[in-house]
Design an enzyme around this catalytic site. Structure first.
Site, short mmCIF file in Angstrom:
data_model
loop_
_atom_site.label_atom_id
_atom_site.label_comp_id
_atom_site.label_asym_id
_atom_site.label_seq_id
_atom_site.Cartn_x
_atom_site.Cartn_y
_atom_site.Cartn_z
N GLY A 20 5.81 5.09 8.55
CA GLY A 20 6.89 5.66 9.34
C GLY A 20 8.05 4.71 9.54
CG PHE A 21 7.60 1.33 11.92
CD1 PHE A 21 7.34 0.02 11.54
CD2 PHE A 21 6.69 1.98 12.72
CE1 PHE A 21 6.18 -0.61 11.93
CE2 PHE A 21 5.53 1.35 13.12
CZ PHE A 21 5.27 0.06 12.73
N GLY A 22 8.36 1.45 7.94
CA GLY A 22 8.50 0.38 6.96
C GLY A 22 7.30 0.31 6.05
CG LEU B 70 -1.99 -1.06 1.31
CD1 LEU B 70 -2.60 -1.12 2.71
CD2 LEU B 70 -3.08 -0.76 0.30
N GLY B 71 2.04 1.15 0.55
CA GLY B 71 2.92 2.31 0.61
C GLY B 71 3.94 2.15 1.71
CG ASP C 15 4.08 12.47 12.35
OD1 ASP C 15 4.15 13.61 11.84
OD2 ASP C 15 4.58 11.46 11.81
CE LYS D 110 1.40 1.77 10.31
NZ LYS D 110 1.60 2.79 11.33
CB VAL E 226 1.56 -0.22 4.93
CG1 VAL E 226 0.21 -0.70 5.48
CG2 VAL E 226 2.23 0.71 5.93
O1 ACK Z 1 -2.26 7.00 1.64
P1 ACK Z 1 -2.21 5.54 1.60
O2 ACK Z 1 -2.81 4.82 0.49
O3 ACK Z 1 -2.72 4.97 3.01
O4 ACK Z 1 -0.71 5.08 1.76
C1 ACK Z 1 -0.35 4.89 3.08
C2 ACK Z 1 0.52 3.68 3.23
O5 ACK Z 1 -0.28 2.63 3.75
C3 ACK Z 1 1.70 3.91 4.18
O6 ACK Z 1 1.22 4.34 5.42
C4 ACK Z 1 -1.60 3.02 3.78
N1 ACK Z 1 -2.17 2.48 5.01
C5 ACK Z 1 -1.64 2.50 6.26
N2 ACK Z 1 -2.47 1.89 7.13
C6 ACK Z 1 -3.54 1.47 6.40
C7 ACK Z 1 -4.75 0.79 6.74
N3 ACK Z 1 -5.00 0.42 8.01
N4 ACK Z 1 -5.63 0.54 5.75
C8 ACK Z 1 -5.37 0.93 4.48
N5 ACK Z 1 -4.25 1.58 4.10
C9 ACK Z 1 -3.36 1.85 5.06
C10 ACK Z 1 -1.63 4.52 3.80
#
Ligand code: ACK
Length: 814
Positions: free
Chosen positions: A507-509, A503-504, A622, A525, A511
């Site tokens: 902060g520490f790695g 997904l992206g 943050d 994560k 997802v």
């Molecule tokens: O903006 P995004 O698509 O939403 O990209 C970031 C990426 O992971 C790094 O933080 C996505 N992300 C983080 N936690 C979640 C979650 N619980 N459900 C869906 N996307 C998430 C976040």
């Protein structure tokens, strides 16, 4: 409204008139009302006299509440013809018996009498109705004229909105042009009379909002069946008269409905005696789906979905290109032509029924008769019951495109939409709906069972692995009550952490998106193996967030520490992060104002919980758009607790040698001196609020008029009394301007230079949810400056670096 001709009246008689005596509710044909004198209704509810709106010098004859301190004009006689001095005079013309408003012997306004009066008197009633009647006849049926038949911008309890065909009356409500000018603006609320009448709000000749027709219980567009706490809604139609009326549930309350040109909406207001102000109970249009024809012809609007528009079953978008670009104006067309006799119906449950312009009504038919009649008429597109009481009765049919549909699960009614039989091949509409409902229920139930099992299984595991997490023995004593996931399960769920599932970067790695065996979607994560610094954040996040539960915080489902892997498992947020909406050219169009406001309020409540209502006092450190995730219904959830700090007792501030966080959101005292507190979170919230309203990023903000940053830009426009120029162009159209104005004011309060001048989150939540007067602003903190971009010249303590908007942070010793 009377059309004025400048007729001559018996002015020589004027001088023989006597002025009205103090506190009278009546004037006779030998009395007049001069500027400065007023009529007061018997019980002191209403007052009639001359007034000037706001700073205007114009004089108008109008009516207001006598017993409340905020002058609230509910009716104006000479809306279009102000009197320019204090010479205005209200009197009953002795020759015609008519009610006349004059200025220096010229008629400015006159009433339109039903018949000539013999011995007329003018009386201000306790209902707020100004009536001209024969002196010896108080029967309301025989009134010669009444102000209730000529509303201004306000509907008072007991007034009718609608048509009286026998007396050629069309009682409609029209907004003032602006707060200083009561002349009619272009926002009107009127009853649209056709076979199945319904009240409509118009902007000029454009429909902007529809209440929906009366369905025997309420207007079909009302969002819930719950009785209104203040108003009792009535509808009447006997062929001679069709009207809508509000009455008071509790007669001791003071309440009204009004239309406002500035906010472009209709407001339901009640006077709060304890707070001495008007409280807005509701405003329409409420949201995107309320704006007339939001999804175009044959499009259905569901505010809980993103995007909210979808074509009815059996239809497809007329112009897929425009539809995909979120322009729904062309709506939807049929996939296949109708067959006529071989067609069927898709049943939609809980709907606001379509615009009734091309409808037909028969109040005596049953639903089966209605269905037959519709099937037999090849032009019939949809049908429903006109009265939903007692299982439903009456028949309404539509004969053209279906316009302005929306899903109203808590209040709407069933609608049957005609489709060719082939569209129903697999299942008929009813089964299809029930299927969906059962399907989702079983997913929810099985998801709950799985989570429960995990919880039972995992306590033991987590305690055993406490040492791996680096807990102290004290911390191990705390039962974190956090499920522990098997690595193999997560590996399978994420397709072996495949790039497709990524997904992206957090902060520490990275997802990853995953799907557990039971179908539950998760976000995982993963602590980077190479990241030494991430371990502290990982531990911090587990310890903190496991103890927190709030609907505006992202939910940690569990964790996994096995071999080299350290993983956190969250509920999956299908709409990702807020920044992917507000800063994206296409996505931001989906965020209409009401949705943005809901998001702002949700974040504020989540932060209030962290600061005040949770077991620990937590400073997030943050808060930013990318750390707010959105669930399937666009509810905001604060995420990423890697940098958060928890305090016990009353402590709410601390100092650090190492400043962590994200450029563009840091409070000045934190970035400069390392002082962080709940108020530094409030500052970050202020920036976020400004970004949501403007659709502009604070960091990297570029403004042609040389403002240093978004805060200075906002502050300059505020000082120049042009704050509304800040609004994101995509929310301008349907937004509640007073709400937006209030949010800008609140954001600037949160951005005050000195932490002690900023409100607490509990005050922010209260301010967002009320109409109370807001504190005056001082100069905001303009920090977040240029010098931060050059690391070497950073004046701060050991500040963090920022890469691609991510907080690439240096953890501090805890
Ligand atoms: O903006 P995004 O698509 O939403 O990209 C970031 C990426 O992971 C790094 O933080 C996505 N992300 C983080 N936690 C979640 C979650 N619980 N459900 C869906 N996307 C998430 C976040």
């Amino acid at each position: 409204m009377a059309v004025l001709s400048f007729m001559a009246i018996n002015f020589y008689l004027l001088f023989s008139y006597s002025k009205v005596s103090a506190a009278a509710d009546t004037i006779t044909s030998s009395q007049n009302l001069t500027d400065g004198k007023t009529l007061i209704s018997k019980n002191g509810s209403f007052e009639l006299g001359f007034f000037s709106p706001g700073q205007s010098n114009n004089r108008y004859m109008g009516m207001w509440y006598k017993n409340i301190p905020v002058q609230t004009i509910v009716w104006v006689a000479n809306r279009q013809k102000p009197i320019k001095d204090l010479s205005g005079l209200l009197l009953i013309d002795s020759s015609t018996g008519n009610l006349v408003l004059s200025q220096n012997k010229t008629v400015v306004w006159a009433a339109t009498l039903k018949r000539k009066a013999q011995n007329p008197v003018l009386q201000l009633l306790d209902s707020g109705n100004l009536v001209l009647r024969e002196a010896n006849d108080e029967n309301s049926e025989n009134f010669l004229w009444q102000s209730f038949d000529y509303p201004s911008d306000t509907l008072l309890p007991g007034m009718k909105l609608g048509k009286d065909f026998r007396n050629c009356l069309d009682r409609q409500v029209t907004a003032w042009k602006n707060q200083y000018d009561p002349s009619p603006g272009n926002l009107t609320w009127a009853m649209k009379v056709n076979s199945y009448p319904e009240p409509l709000m118009w902007q000029g000749s454009k429909k902007v909002f529809r209440s929906g027709p009366w369905n025997g219980v309420q207007y079909s567009g009302k969002p819930t069946f719950r009785p209104h706490p203040i108003f009792d809604f009535r509808y009447f139609n006997d062929g001679n008269e069709v009207y809508y009326m509000i009455l008071l549930v509790n007669k001791s309350k003071i309440a009204r409905m009004t239309v406002n040109q500035t906010t472009n909406s209709q407001h339901h207001l009640v006077w709060l005696e304890a707070k001495q102000r008007w409280d807005r109970l509701a405003s329409v249009p409420r949201d995107f789906c309320d704006s007339y024809g939001a999804c175009g012809p044959n499009g259905n609007c569901n505010i809980k979905r993103v995007p909210s528009c979808e074509c009815l079953r059996g239809f497809k978008s007329k112009s897929p290109e425009r539809w995909n670009a979120l322009d729904y104006s062309e709506g939807c067309v049929r996939n296949k032509l109708l067959n006529c006799k071989n067609d069927g119906f898709v049943k939609y449950i809980g709907m606001k029924v379509p615009d009734t312009t091309n409808s037909w009504l028969n109040e005596r038919m049953t639903r089966n008769e209605c269905r037959e009649e519709c099937l037999n008429n090849c032009s019939c597109m949809a049908y429903t019951n006109s009265d939903i009481r007692d299982g439903g009765s009456g028949c309404v049919m539509w004969f053209d495109d279906l316009n302005d549909l929306r899903v109203q699960p808590d209040a709407g009614q069933d609608l049957y939409v005609r489709v060719p039989a082939s569209e129903l091949e697999n299942n008929d509409g009813l089964k299809w709906k029930i299927g969906v409902i059962l399907g989702s229920a079983s997913v929810i139930i099985s998801a709950m069972l799985v989570v429960l099992c995990y919880r039972c299984r995992s306590r033991k595991n987590l305690k055993a692995d406490g040492a791996m997490l680096g807990y102290t023995s004290e911390e191990q004593k705390e039962d974190l009550d956090l499920p522990f996931f098997d690595l193999s399960k997560i590996t399978t769920a994420t397709n072996n952490f495949s790039m497709d599932n990524k997904l992206g970067e957090g902060g520490f790695g990275p997802v990853y998106k995953g799907k557990l065996g039971d179908g539950q979607e998760i976000a995982v994560k993963r602590l980077s193996r190479s990241s030494g610094q991430g371990l502290n954040e990982f531990k911090n996040e587990v310890i903190l967030i496991a103890k927190l539960q709030h609907r505006n915080l992202v939910k940690l489902l569990g964790c996994c520490i096995q071999d080299e892997e350290k993983l956190l498992v969250y509920e999956y947020m299908p709409n990702k992060s807020l920044d992917s909406f507000i800063f994206d050219q296409t996505q931001r169009r989906l965020l209409v104002w009401s949705r943005r406001h809901d998001i702002i309020c949700g974040i504020a409540r989540g932060l209030l919980y962290l600061h005040q209502d949770s077991r620990l006092r937590i400073i997030h450190r943050d808060i930013k758009a990318s750390n707010v995730l959105l669930d399937s219904e666009m509810n905001p959830k604060i995420s990423d607790f890697g940098l958060a700090r928890a305090f016990g007792g009353d402590q709410s501030a601390a100092n650090t040698e190492i400043v962590v966080g994200t450029y563009g959101y840091m409070a000045p005292e934190y970035a400069m001196d390392g002082n962080f507190s709940t108020k530094s979170d409030v500052f970050s919230f202020g920036i976020l609020l400004l970004e949501i309203v403007t659709g502009k990023k604070n960091s990297g903000f570029y403004c042609p008029n040389d403002s240093l940053n978004l805060i200075e830009y906002a502050w300059n426009l505020w000082r120049e009394e042009r704050p509304l120029e800040l609004i994101d162009e995509y929310i301008e159209e349907n937004c509640n301007l007073s709400e937006v104005h209030r949010c800008i004011h609140i954001s600037l309060l949160c951005l005050e230079q000195h932490p002690q001048d900023r409100p607490s989150m509990s005050s922010v939540v209260v301010m967002l949810g009320s109409d109370a007067v807001l504190p005056q602003l001082r100069q905001p903190g303009f920090f977040i400056g240029e010098h931060l971009h050059g690391e070497s010249s950073s004046p701060f303590k050991n500040s963090t670096t920022s890469v691609n908007g991510l907080s690439n942070t240096v953890p501090e010793a805890r």
